[in-house]
Design an enzyme around this catalytic site. Structure first.
Site, PDB file in Angstrom:
ATOM      1  N   ARG A 147       0.866  -1.170   0.000  1.00 26.35           N
ATOM      2  CA  ARG A 147       0.000   0.000   0.000  1.00 26.35           C
ATOM      3  C   ARG A 147       0.905   1.224   0.000  1.00 26.35           C
ATOM      4  O   ARG A 147       2.068   1.148   0.380  1.00 26.35           O
ATOM      5  CB  ARG A 147      -0.908   0.017   1.230  1.00 26.35           C
ATOM      6  N   LYS A 172      -2.100  -2.863   7.750  1.00 21.67           N
ATOM      7  CA  LYS A 172      -3.516  -2.759   8.089  1.00 21.67           C
ATOM      8  C   LYS A 172      -3.881  -3.842   9.102  1.00 21.67           C
ATOM      9  O   LYS A 172      -3.562  -5.007   8.925  1.00 21.67           O
ATOM     10  CB  LYS A 172      -4.358  -2.928   6.818  1.00 21.67           C
ATOM     11  N   HIS A 278      -3.178   2.725  -5.401  1.00 20.90           N
ATOM     12  CA  HIS A 278      -3.659   1.411  -4.984  1.00 20.90           C
ATOM     13  C   HIS A 278      -3.838   0.470  -6.175  1.00 20.90           C
ATOM     14  O   HIS A 278      -3.864  -0.754  -5.988  1.00 20.90           O
ATOM     15  CB  HIS A 278      -4.981   1.555  -4.228  1.00 20.90           C
ATOM     16  N   ARG A 281      -1.119  -2.049  -6.382  1.00 24.52           N
ATOM     17  CA  ARG A 281      -1.275  -3.200  -5.490  1.00 24.52           C
ATOM     18  C   ARG A 281      -2.237  -4.219  -6.095  1.00 24.52           C
ATOM     19  O   ARG A 281      -1.979  -5.423  -6.078  1.00 24.52           O
ATOM     20  CB  ARG A 281      -1.775  -2.723  -4.136  1.00 24.52           C
ATOM     21  N   HIS A 304      -3.893 -10.536   3.399  1.00 26.52           N
ATOM     22  CA  HIS A 304      -5.333 -10.711   3.576  1.00 26.52           C
ATOM     23  C   HIS A 304      -5.601 -11.782   4.636  1.00 26.52           C
ATOM     24  O   HIS A 304      -5.044 -12.876   4.583  1.00 26.52           O
ATOM     25  CB  HIS A 304      -5.993 -11.143   2.262  1.00 26.52           C
ATOM     26  N   TYR A 313      -9.727 -11.216  -7.129  1.00 21.63           N
ATOM     27  CA  TYR A 313      -8.852 -11.034  -8.290  1.00 21.63           C
ATOM     28  C   TYR A 313      -9.060 -12.123  -9.329  1.00 21.63           C
ATOM     29  O   TYR A 313      -8.670 -11.950 -10.492  1.00 21.63           O
ATOM     30  CB  TYR A 313      -7.391 -10.974  -7.844  1.00 21.63           C
TER      31      TYR A 313
END
Length: 330
Positions: A147, A172, A278, A281, A304, A313
Site C-alpha cells: 500500500r 492494516k 492502490h 497493489r 489478507h 482477483y
C-alpha cells in the site's frame, strides 16, 4: 516544519470532551490510527445528522435511520455503509456499553465493484513517467504489493537483501507480513539505503538524527531511535515536529506527494481508467494470478486475513484470458 500526519496527537486522559474520550477508548483497543480517524469521522457524521444530539440519548432507532439514509439518500456502496455500521457498533458496544439489539435498516444496493488493474505494460508506462523516490516507492507498490503508506513507512531494516524479501510492519490491522523484493529494484534500493544513511549521519552531526518509534519501543529501546536500522528508507526533505512530544525529527515522505506524482503519471500515460496508487497493489495480485502463482501465496503476500478477499482477483482475470473466444471471432 510540518507535523507528522500519521502520528497520533496527544489526548488529555481527563478531558471531558466526548470525542476525546472516544479516541482514548479506541487507542486502548490498539486499533490503527486510520481506523481511529475513520470511526471518529463517522461518529461525528452520525451526531450531526441527528442535530447534535448526544449518543446516549439515542439508540437503535437513530442508528437505523442513519444507515438507511446512507443507503437511500447518499447511495453509498456496501463497504462504506459497513464501515459506518462498524463505527457505530464500536461507539455503543465498546465505548458506551449500550446494547443496540437487532438492527433493521435499508441495506445498500450498490454492489462492490471489481478493482481496477493495470496490465503489465500499463504499469511499466506509468512507472516510466515517474522520477526519483516517487518512482522507487511506486515500483515497490507494483513489485511487492505494498500500500502507499506501507511503502513510504519502510525502515532500512525492512529491506532484507540477503533473503530477497521485504518485511511490512504494522500494516492494516497491525499485522506483519513478508513479501517479494523485486530483483530489478535491488540496485536502486541499495542506493536509497546509502542516501538515507548519509542523511542520517549528517542529522546526527547537526544534533538531530532521532526517528519516531511506534508504541512503547522508544521506552523499551532508548537508543534505537538513533540507530541506522530504524531510520526511514524514504526520509523527508524537511524536519517535522512530533505533535505528542514536541521533538523535532526527520519523518518519512508524505503519502500525498507520492499519490500526486502517480496521478500525474497516469494522466501523462493516457490511461483512461479510474486508477491511483492502490491500482499498483491490485495489479501486483492480478498479474501474479495470471502468471499461475498459487492464490494462497498471493493471500500471504497481500496480507489478507480471509482468502475470499484475495479471490476477488480471480474475477479480474476474465474468461478472455482462459482461452474463451467470442463467437463473432470464430
Amino acid at each position: 516544519m510540518n507535523d507528522m500526519e500519521d502520528v497520533r496527537r496527544p489526548i488529555d486522559l481527563n478531558s471531558p470532551r466526548f470525542m476525546d474520550q472516544l479516541r482514548v477508548c479506541i487507542r486502548s483497543k490498539n486499533l490503527a490510527y486510520k481506523t481511529e480517524k475513520t470511526y471518529c469521522r463517522w461518529v461525528t457524521h452520525f451526531i450531526r445528522y441527528h442535530n447534535n444530539r448526544h449518543p446516549r440519548e439515542m439508540g437503535s432507532t437513530e442508528v437505523n435511520l442513519f444507515l438507511s439514509y446512507l443507503s437511500v439518500e447518499r447511495n453509498m456502496v456496501v463497504n462504506s455503509q459497513k464501515t459506518a455500521l462498524n463505527a457505530l457498533v464500536f461507539l455503543y458496544k465498546q465505548f458506551l456499553h449500550i446494547d443496540l439489539g437487532e438492527l433493521n435498516y435499508s441495506y445498500s444496493k450498490r454492489p462492490q465493484t471489481l478493482p481496477t488493474c493495470f496490465s503489465h505494460q500499463e504499469a511499466i508506462n506509468v512507472l516510466a513517467k515517474l522520477r526519483g523516490i516517487h518512482k522507487l516507492a511506486s515500483g515497490l507498490m507494483y513489485g511487492s504489493g505494498l500500500r502507499v503508506m506501507e511503502s513510504v513507512r519502510l525502515r532500512i531494516q525492512d529491506i532484507d537483501f540477503s533473503n530477497n524479501c521485504i518485511v511490512v510492519r504494522e500494516a492494516k490491522g497491525l499485522k506483519w507480513r513478508r513479501t517479494l523484493l523485486p530483483s530489478s529494484l535491488s540496485k536502486e534500493l541499495e542506493n536509497q539505503v546509502t542516501y538515507a544513511l548519509a542523511l542520517h549521519a549528517q542529522d546526527l552531526n547537526d544534533g538531530y538524527g532521532r526517528v519516531y518509534l511506534p508504541g512503547a519501543l522508544a521506552r523499551k529501546y532508548p537508543k534505537a531511535e538513533t540507530e541506522s536500522a530504524w531510520q526511514y528508507l524514504f526520509p523527508a526533505r524537511q524536519f517535522s515536529r512530533d505533535p505528542r512530544s514536541g521533538i523535532t525529527r526527520r519523518h518519512h515522505i508524505g503519502e500525498q506527494q507520492v499519490q500526486r506524482a502517480v496521478k500525474k503519471a497516469i494522466s501523462e500515460s493516457r490511461i483512461l481508467k479510474k486508477a491511483s496508487c492502490h491500482t499498483f497493489r491490485h495489479s501486483f495480485a492480478t498479474n501474479l494470478l495470471r502468471a499461475g502463482v498459487d492464490i494462497r501465496n498471493i493471500q500471504e503476500m497481500m496480507g489478507h486475513t480471509n482468502i475470499s478477499t484475495t479471490q476477488i482477483y480471480t474475477h479480474v482475470v476474465g474468461v478472455q484470458e482462459r482461452g474463451v473466444v467470442s463467437p463473432i471471432d470464430i
